[in-house]
Design an enzyme around this catalytic site. Structure first.
Site, mmCIF file in Angstrom:
data_model
loop_
_atom_site.group_PDB
_atom_site.id
_atom_site.type_symbol
_atom_site.label_atom_id
_atom_site.label_comp_id
_atom_site.label_asym_id
_atom_site.label_seq_id
_atom_site.Cartn_x
_atom_site.Cartn_y
_atom_site.Cartn_z
ATOM 1 N N GLY A 1 0.076 -1.487 6.486
ATOM 2 C CA GLY A 1 -0.929 -0.458 6.694
ATOM 3 C C GLY A 1 -2.280 -1.062 7.030
ATOM 4 C CG ASP B 1 -7.986 -0.612 3.687
ATOM 5 O OD1 ASP B 1 -7.424 0.263 3.012
ATOM 6 O OD2 ASP B 1 -7.866 -1.828 3.451
ATOM 7 C CE LYS C 1 -3.201 -5.638 6.304
ATOM 8 N NZ LYS C 1 -2.873 -4.482 5.435
ATOM 9 N N GLY C 2 -6.988 -4.859 2.908
ATOM 10 C CA GLY C 2 -7.302 -5.442 1.605
ATOM 11 C C GLY C 2 -7.809 -4.448 0.587
ATOM 12 N N GLY D 1 0.817 -1.211 0.000
ATOM 13 C CA GLY D 1 0.000 0.000 0.000
ATOM 14 C C GLY D 1 0.847 1.255 0.000
ATOM 15 C CD GLU E 1 -2.093 -6.583 2.781
ATOM 16 O OE1 GLU E 1 -1.639 -5.574 2.206
ATOM 17 O OE2 GLU E 1 -3.253 -6.637 3.211
#
Ligand code: 5RP
Length: 219
Positions: free
Chosen positions: A83, A85, A95-96, A30, A104
């Site tokens: 990181g 979201d 995440k994703g 990311g 990840e």
């Protein structure tokens, strides 16, 4: 550089303190992680190399001359930096957004310490405003979508995206995520789901969050 980008950079650079000399570093994916990779380049003589969670991060690591190893041969991973979201106060995450959730989650599972780096806009009281990414085997797309509707979610096919593993992504809106660990497990039980973007059973150990001025450490 925008304030948000500056915040991402500050959080990413703070994660360098968690990198131990002589180790293989787990690297996420990311825009925030890109700043981490750039900072890691200055240490490349001191580390053995990296394991990567995506083709994009692999390319960036290699462009800096950082060796990238297959996870299967890498043994123990001391630290994984990635990181998010969204992140809540328990350091559980969605995440994703970049579609790299499966790799990840695998590297995060192996790593002793997961350091989440993010700007403070990613902090939430309750996960779920950001649509939850779910990686799905292509032939199971419609079936998985129908099962997700039964769980109360509104899945949307991420058009034109194939993951590094050759699969598709459903972004799930309107989930009520008051029990992240339970929902993570339920979604994983749907046949055809490879991974979902709830990182709750294995959340982060440390979060480095920046507003562009300072970095706050949460554990
Ligand atoms: C990619 C991810 C990223 O960590 C997440 O999307 C955050 O990205 P960014 O640092 O660009 O805001 O999970 O699959």
């Amino acid at each position: 550089m925008s304030t948000q980008d500056n915040a991402k950079r500050l959080a990413a650079e703070a994660a360098i303190a968690y990198v131990k000399p002589g180790t293989i570093v787990g690297v996420g994916t990311g825009s925030t992680v890109n700043y981490f990779i750039d900072a890691l380049a200055a240490l490349k003589q001191d580390i053995e190399g990296a394991v990567s969670s995506s083709e994009a991060s692999t390319a960036r690591l290699k462009s800096h001359g950082i060796p990238v190893y297959d996870l299967n041969g890498a043994g123990d991973i001391d630290v994984y930096v990635d990181g998010a979201d969204e992140i809540n106060r328990h350091l559980q995450m969605i995440k994703g957004g970049g579609g790299a959730l499966t790799r990840e989650k695998i590297v995060a599972a192996v790593a002793k310490t997961f350091v989440c780096i993010a700007d403070t806009s990613k902090e939430v009281d309750m996960l779920g405003t950001f649509p939850l990414p779910v990686e799905v085997i292509p032939m199971a797309r419609s079936y998985v979508a129908r099962e997700i509707v039964k769980l109360g979610g509104d899945p949307v096919y991420r058009e034109g995206v194939t993951t590094d593993n050759g699969n598709i992504i459903l972004d799930v809106y309107n989930l009520h995520i008051d029990e992240p660990i339970a929902l993570e497990g339920k979604l994983n039980q749907i046949t055809g789901v490879v991974t979902n973007g709830l990182f709750a059973a294995r959340g982060a150990d440390v979060a480095l969050l920046s507003d562009g001025q300072q970095v706050i450490t949460r554990t």
